[in-house]
Scaffold this motif. Structure first.
Motif, PDB file in Angstrom:
ATOM      1  N   LEU A   1     -12.272 -16.778  23.461  1.00 47.51           N
ATOM      2  CA  LEU A   1     -12.820 -17.962  23.433  1.00 47.51           C
ATOM      3  C   LEU A   1     -14.422 -17.773  22.799  1.00 47.51           C
ATOM      4  CD1 LEU A   1     -12.741 -20.988  24.605  1.00 47.51           C
ATOM      5  CD2 LEU A   1     -14.205 -19.993  26.450  1.00 47.51           C
ATOM      6  N   THR A   2     -14.747 -18.624  21.792  1.00 47.16           N
ATOM      7  CA  THR A   2     -15.693 -18.680  21.011  1.00 47.16           C
ATOM      8  C   THR A   2     -16.749 -19.693  21.906  1.00 47.16           C
ATOM      9  OG1 THR A   2     -14.867 -18.615  18.974  1.00 47.16           O
ATOM     10  CG2 THR A   2     -16.921 -19.294  19.038  1.00 47.16           C
ATOM     11  N   LEU A   3     -18.052 -19.256  22.247  1.00 46.41           N
ATOM     12  CA  LEU A   3     -18.988 -19.746  22.892  1.00 46.41           C
ATOM     13  C   LEU A   3     -20.207 -19.865  22.258  1.00 46.41           C
ATOM     14  CD1 LEU A   3     -18.641 -20.734  25.900  1.00 46.41           C
ATOM     15  CD2 LEU A   3     -19.956 -18.749  26.624  1.00 46.41           C
ATOM     16  N   SER A   4     -21.049 -21.007  22.408  1.00 48.75           N
ATOM     17  CA  SER A   4     -22.403 -21.159  21.812  1.00 48.75           C
ATOM     18  C   SER A   4     -23.232 -19.945  22.108  1.00 48.75           C
ATOM     19  CB  SER A   4     -22.948 -22.356  22.042  1.00 48.75           C
ATOM     20  OG  SER A   4     -23.238 -22.435  23.330  1.00 48.75           O
ATOM     21  N   ASP A   5     -24.251 -19.701  21.474  1.00 45.43           N
ATOM     22  CA  ASP A   5     -25.265 -18.551  21.766  1.00 45.43           C
ATOM     23  C   ASP A   5     -25.948 -18.886  23.002  1.00 45.43           C
ATOM     24  OD1 ASP A   5     -24.584 -17.132  19.589  1.00 45.43           O
ATOM     25  OD2 ASP A   5     -26.350 -17.881  18.135  1.00 45.43           O
ATOM     26  N   ARG A   6     -26.217 -20.300  23.169  1.00 49.89           N
ATOM     27  CA  ARG A   6     -27.206 -20.471  24.467  1.00 49.89           C
ATOM     28  C   ARG A   6     -25.840 -20.322  25.606  1.00 49.89           C
ATOM     29  NH1 ARG A   6     -25.956 -25.544  26.512  1.00 49.89           N
ATOM     30  NH2 ARG A   6     -24.520 -26.671  25.577  1.00 49.89           N
ATOM     31  N   LEU A   7     -24.833 -20.650  25.589  1.00 45.13           N
ATOM     32  CA  LEU A   7     -24.154 -20.524  26.702  1.00 45.13           C
ATOM     33  C   LEU A   7     -23.756 -18.815  26.937  1.00 45.13           C
ATOM     34  CD1 LEU A   7     -21.612 -23.478  26.881  1.00 45.13           C
ATOM     35  CD2 LEU A   7     -23.691 -23.029  28.035  1.00 45.13           C
ATOM     36  N   LYS A   8     -23.717 -18.261  26.014  1.00 42.98           N
ATOM     37  CA  LYS A   8     -23.362 -16.630  26.082  1.00 42.98           C
ATOM     38  C   LYS A   8     -24.688 -16.112  26.785  1.00 42.98           C
ATOM     39  CE  LYS A   8     -20.740 -15.596  21.975  1.00 42.98           C
ATOM     40  NZ  LYS A   8     -20.748 -14.875  20.670  1.00 42.98           N
ATOM     41  N   GLN A   9     -25.850 -16.773  26.424  1.00 46.67           N
ATOM     42  CA  GLN A   9     -27.088 -16.215  27.135  1.00 46.67           C
ATOM     43  C   GLN A   9     -27.034 -16.570  28.711  1.00 46.67           C
ATOM     44  OE1 GLN A   9     -29.830 -14.380  25.965  1.00 46.67           O
ATOM     45  NE2 GLN A   9     -29.871 -14.023  27.884  1.00 46.67           N
TER      46      GLN A   9
ATOM     47  N   ALA B   1     -15.486 -26.569  30.624  1.00 45.38           N
ATOM     48  CA  ALA B   1     -15.128 -25.431  31.417  1.00 45.38           C
ATOM     49  C   ALA B   1     -15.103 -24.277  30.521  1.00 45.38           C
ATOM     50  CB  ALA B   1     -13.834 -25.667  32.170  1.00 45.38           C
ATOM     51  N   TYR B   2     -15.837 -24.135  29.275  1.00 44.96           N
ATOM     52  CA  TYR B   2     -15.683 -23.167  28.409  1.00 44.96           C
ATOM     53  C   TYR B   2     -16.625 -21.850  29.167  1.00 44.96           C
ATOM     54  CZ  TYR B   2     -13.841 -25.940  24.453  1.00 44.96           C
ATOM     55  OH  TYR B   2     -13.052 -26.480  23.769  1.00 44.96           O
ATOM     56  N   LEU B   3     -17.755 -22.205  29.789  1.00 45.65           N
ATOM     57  CA  LEU B   3     -18.478 -21.323  30.478  1.00 45.65           C
ATOM     58  C   LEU B   3     -17.595 -20.333  31.308  1.00 45.65           C
ATOM     59  CD1 LEU B   3     -21.116 -19.614  30.455  1.00 45.65           C
ATOM     60  CD2 LEU B   3     -21.656 -21.293  32.124  1.00 45.65           C
ATOM     61  N   PRO B   4     -17.146 -21.301  32.471  1.00 49.24           N
ATOM     62  CA  PRO B   4     -16.336 -20.445  33.577  1.00 49.24           C
ATOM     63  C   PRO B   4     -15.218 -19.644  32.889  1.00 49.24           C
ATOM     64  CG  PRO B   4     -16.860 -22.682  34.155  1.00 49.24           C
ATOM     65  CD  PRO B   4     -17.277 -22.614  32.704  1.00 49.24           C
ATOM     66  N   VAL B   5     -14.720 -20.217  31.927  1.00 44.90           N
ATOM     67  CA  VAL B   5     -13.268 -19.539  31.382  1.00 44.90           C
ATOM     68  C   VAL B   5     -13.732 -18.262  30.551  1.00 44.90           C
ATOM     69  CG1 VAL B   5     -11.601 -19.597  29.439  1.00 44.90           C
ATOM     70  CG2 VAL B   5     -11.943 -21.618  31.075  1.00 44.90           C
ATOM     71  N   PHE B   6     -15.087 -18.460  29.908  1.00 44.96           N
ATOM     72  CA  PHE B   6     -15.392 -17.212  29.112  1.00 44.96           C
ATOM     73  C   PHE B   6     -16.002 -16.078  30.126  1.00 44.96           C
ATOM     74  CE2 PHE B   6     -19.203 -14.701  27.603  1.00 44.96           C
ATOM     75  CZ  PHE B   6     -18.899 -14.351  26.472  1.00 44.96           C
ATOM     76  N   VAL B   7     -16.576 -16.446  31.058  1.00 46.57           N
ATOM     77  CA  VAL B   7     -17.197 -15.377  32.037  1.00 46.57           C
ATOM     78  C   VAL B   7     -15.686 -14.717  32.877  1.00 46.57           C
ATOM     79  CG1 VAL B   7     -18.328 -15.245  34.386  1.00 46.57           C
ATOM     80  CG2 VAL B   7     -19.279 -16.636  32.644  1.00 46.57           C
ATOM     81  N   CYS B   8     -14.896 -15.674  33.322  1.00 48.74           N
ATOM     82  CA  CYS B   8     -13.851 -15.030  33.832  1.00 48.74           C
ATOM     83  C   CYS B   8     -12.907 -14.239  33.247  1.00 48.74           C
ATOM     84  CB  CYS B   8     -12.957 -16.296  34.593  1.00 48.74           C
ATOM     85  SG  CYS B   8     -13.789 -16.897  36.133  1.00 48.74           S
TER      86      CYS B   8
END
Length: 237
Positions: A5-13, A32-39
């Motif tokens: 999943l490609t995430l923006s730099d701010r959400l990666k931080q 739900a990109y952030l929860p998916v990325f983290v999981c």
């Protein structure tokens, strides 16, 4: 679907500031990109993705289903912290909205935060107001980051629960709350670039206010004080 999943730099931080095995809520989760990325990165993590509108709620459900994470990410429809129960999650993320709205969400759901270990806030504007709320409500600002992305500056504030005893918590000044106490010590390239921009903008605003038919003297004094602080920071570099 491929497990990436490609995430923006701010959400990666933002994701970086979540601990391993996080059990968190992402309020205003959009797709739900952030929860998916983290999981996807951490197989022990679990999340609640909260959305207030049907469109983003359905998009979030579709994303979670596509990545086969329905057993670890619960997408819920509701306003602010209505989507969580007290003690249900340990970390709270509120990112990508105005500082006044973040302040309102935290204030309206304050009873849900007694056992919240960490709040990660990323206001698009008025980060000072968010810091003030956190400090008043006994949260310790432990880290901050400033990300420049697509011509915008995003401040990320990380605050841990200080408990009921506020005596040991730092007493930040208005100046420190404006710049961010941690960002002031880091003074990154993005930080200096942001405040150079803010200096130009504030200088123009003050000039316009002084030429207005009805002058708001209180605001002029406040902005001139902030301008002096900004000039001090830029001068010291």
């Amino acid at each position: 679907m491929a497990q990436q999943l490609t995430l923006s730099d701010r959400l990666k931080q933002v994701a970086f500031f979540l601990p391993e095995g996080a059990v968190f809520a992402d309020i205003g989760s959009d797709h739900a990109y952030l929860p998916v990325f983290v999981c996807l990165q951490d197989n022990k993590a679990k999340a609640i993705a909260g959305e207030v509108n049907d469109g983003p709620y359905n998009s979030a459900k579709a994303t979670v289903h596509a990545y086969q994470l329905t057993d670890r990410i619960d997408v819920r429809l509701g306003n602010g912290l209505e989507v969580i129960d007290s003690g249900e999650v340990k970390q709270l993320v509120i990112a990508g909205m105005g500082g006044a709205l973040i302040h309102s969400i935290l204030d309206d759901g304050k009873e849900k935060l007694e056992h919240m270990e960490r709040i990660i806030a990323q206001p698009n504007v008025n980060a000072k107001g968010v810091r003030k709320w956190l400090v008043i409500n006994n949260y310790r600002i432990v880290d901050e980051e400033l990300i420049e992305e697509n011509g915008h500056f995003y401040e990320i504030i990380v605050a841990d629960n200080g408990g009921k005893d506020s005596s040991s918590l730092p007493k930040w000044t208005e100046r420190e709350l404006l710049f961010g106490p941690v960002l002031l010590t880091k003074q990154s390239h993005a930080f200096l670039k942001k405040w150079q921009y803010e200096h130009h903008k504030l200088t123009r605003i003050i000039k316009q206010m002084k030429h207005a038919t009805i002058r708001n003297e209180e605001k002029i004094v406040q902005f001139e004080q902030e301008l002096t602080w900004i000039e001090g920071v830029l001068h010291n570099v």
